[in-house]
Scaffold this motif. Structure first.
Motif, PDB file in Angstrom:
ATOM      1  N   VAL A   1       0.934  -1.048   0.146  1.00 36.81           N
ATOM      2  CA  VAL A   1       0.238  -0.009   0.148  1.00 36.81           C
ATOM      3  C   VAL A   1       0.953   1.060   0.209  1.00 36.81           C
ATOM      4  O   VAL A   1       1.899   1.289   1.008  1.00 36.81           O
ATOM      5  CB  VAL A   1      -0.842   0.063   1.303  1.00 36.81           C
ATOM      6  CG1 VAL A   1      -1.780   1.257   0.988  1.00 36.81           C
ATOM      7  CG2 VAL A   1      -2.063  -1.156   1.233  1.00 36.81           C
ATOM      8  N   TYR A   2       0.913   1.902  -1.102  1.00 38.00           N
ATOM      9  CA  TYR A   2       1.767   2.894  -1.172  1.00 38.00           C
ATOM     10  C   TYR A   2       1.448   4.231  -0.369  1.00 38.00           C
ATOM     11  O   TYR A   2       0.429   4.681  -0.155  1.00 38.00           O
ATOM     12  CB  TYR A   2       1.646   3.457  -2.586  1.00 38.00           C
ATOM     13  CG  TYR A   2       2.380   2.510  -3.692  1.00 38.00           C
ATOM     14  CD1 TYR A   2       3.650   2.124  -3.648  1.00 38.00           C
ATOM     15  CD2 TYR A   2       1.548   1.550  -4.535  1.00 38.00           C
ATOM     16  CE1 TYR A   2       4.199   1.135  -4.396  1.00 38.00           C
ATOM     17  CE2 TYR A   2       1.909   0.779  -5.295  1.00 38.00           C
ATOM     18  CZ  TYR A   2       3.523   0.543  -5.406  1.00 38.00           C
ATOM     19  OH  TYR A   2       3.963  -0.472  -6.072  1.00 38.00           O
ATOM     20  N   GLN A   3       2.471   4.864   0.159  1.00 34.97           N
ATOM     21  CA  GLN A   3       2.366   5.900   0.916  1.00 34.97           C
ATOM     22  C   GLN A   3       2.859   7.260   0.564  1.00 34.97           C
ATOM     23  O   GLN A   3       2.097   8.245   0.550  1.00 34.97           O
ATOM     24  CB  GLN A   3       2.925   5.683   2.532  1.00 34.97           C
ATOM     25  CG  GLN A   3       2.751   4.306   2.859  1.00 34.97           C
ATOM     26  CD  GLN A   3       1.258   4.395   3.492  1.00 34.97           C
ATOM     27  OE1 GLN A   3       0.751   5.302   4.050  1.00 34.97           O
ATOM     28  NE2 GLN A   3       0.761   3.182   3.248  1.00 34.97           N
ATOM     29  N   GLU A   4       3.991   7.088  -0.128  1.00 24.57           N
ATOM     30  CA  GLU A   4       4.543   8.087  -0.778  1.00 24.57           C
ATOM     31  C   GLU A   4       5.326   7.590  -2.041  1.00 24.57           C
ATOM     32  O   GLU A   4       6.187   6.779  -1.837  1.00 24.57           O
ATOM     33  CB  GLU A   4       5.459   8.833   0.284  1.00 24.57           C
ATOM     34  CG  GLU A   4       6.196  10.427  -0.370  1.00 24.57           C
ATOM     35  CD  GLU A   4       7.245  10.683   0.689  1.00 24.57           C
ATOM     36  OE1 GLU A   4       7.709  11.747   0.170  1.00 24.57           O
ATOM     37  OE2 GLU A   4       7.331  10.105   1.791  1.00 24.57           O
ATOM     38  N   ILE A   5       5.523   8.468  -3.215  1.00 22.87           N
ATOM     39  CA  ILE A   5       6.137   8.179  -4.498  1.00 22.87           C
ATOM     40  C   ILE A   5       6.687   9.520  -4.965  1.00 22.87           C
ATOM     41  O   ILE A   5       6.225  10.696  -5.009  1.00 22.87           O
ATOM     42  CB  ILE A   5       5.276   7.700  -5.424  1.00 22.87           C
ATOM     43  CG1 ILE A   5       4.642   6.407  -5.071  1.00 22.87           C
ATOM     44  CG2 ILE A   5       6.143   7.350  -6.798  1.00 22.87           C
ATOM     45  CD1 ILE A   5       3.158   6.300  -5.476  1.00 22.87           C
ATOM     46  N   VAL A   6       8.138   9.735  -4.798  1.00 26.19           N
ATOM     47  CA  VAL A   6       8.832  10.665  -5.170  1.00 26.19           C
ATOM     48  C   VAL A   6       9.816  10.399  -6.310  1.00 26.19           C
ATOM     49  O   VAL A   6      10.903   9.760  -6.228  1.00 26.19           O
ATOM     50  CB  VAL A   6       9.538  11.376  -4.252  1.00 26.19           C
ATOM     51  CG1 VAL A   6      10.437  12.724  -4.772  1.00 26.19           C
ATOM     52  CG2 VAL A   6       8.601  11.689  -3.063  1.00 26.19           C
ATOM     53  N   ALA A   7       9.138  10.588  -7.646  1.00 29.99           N
ATOM     54  CA  ALA A   7       9.816  10.041  -8.877  1.00 29.99           C
ATOM     55  C   ALA A   7      11.191  10.944  -9.014  1.00 29.99           C
ATOM     56  O   ALA A   7      11.009  12.011  -8.998  1.00 29.99           O
ATOM     57  CB  ALA A   7       9.209   9.824 -10.183  1.00 29.99           C
TER      58      ALA A   7
END
Length: 172
Positions: free
Chosen positions: A79-85
């Motif tokens: 379950v994704y909390q944060e994505i910083v590409a």
């Protein structure tokens, strides 16, 4: 914490794995964030991964089935909390049932229900250093101790998974 170029350590009850990969950061991030790539390398060696759901956004889920060659199945999810590409992915990882409900794994009644993972990607000279830091989330003292006792097993498991990642990156 002691770090090596490709190492595994424990820090404050967390498993920390560092691997330097011979691939640019954008590519390494891509194979972590696209279902068609993730299913090619994620999980223990010898498992076939089937993606049931993939929704890469905070609150979104990667729900998957792992199947052994003899047909045994285990379900899991991020379950994704944060994505910083292309720098960082934060997600909870847990075992699940086929519907995506969080469940305890078959192998232990005291394995933590959720593991909070932070994966970072840094690039230097065309190589990417991937660091995964994971530990029990909302866990009891007993669950935290059990997690620590699984250190060697998890180190071997993630070593195999990251070997598969390295092999996959050489092909894409």
């Amino acid at each position: 914490m002691t770090e090596s170029q490709n190492g595994t350590t424990m820090e404050e009850g967390k498993l920390v794995i560092t691997r330097t990969l011979n691939a640019p950061r954008e590519l390494v991030f891509k194979v972590w964030t696209e279902a068609e790539h993730l299913k090619q390398w994620w999980g223990p060696k010898g498992m076939n991964i089937e993606v049931k759901k993939f929704d890469l956004r905070p609150g979104g889920m990667f729900h998957y089935n792992m199947r052994t060659p003899d047909g045994h199945e285990m379900w899991g999810k991020f379950v994704y909390q944060e994505i910083v590409a292309p720098e960082k992915i934060v997600f909870t990882n847990s075992f699940s049932d086929p519907e995506g409900n969080t469940v305890r794994p078959e192998f232990s009644p005291v394995f933590p229900i959720e593991i909070m993972n932070v994966v970072t990607f840094t690039e230097q000279d065309g190589q990417t250093t991937l660091t995964l830091s994971g530990g029990p989330h909302n866990a009891s003292a007993e669950e935290q101790e059990f997690f620590k006792s699984m250190f060697e097993s998890m180190k071997q498991g993630f070593g195999g998974t990251f070997d598969q990642l390295e092999e996959y990156l050489a092909k894409v």
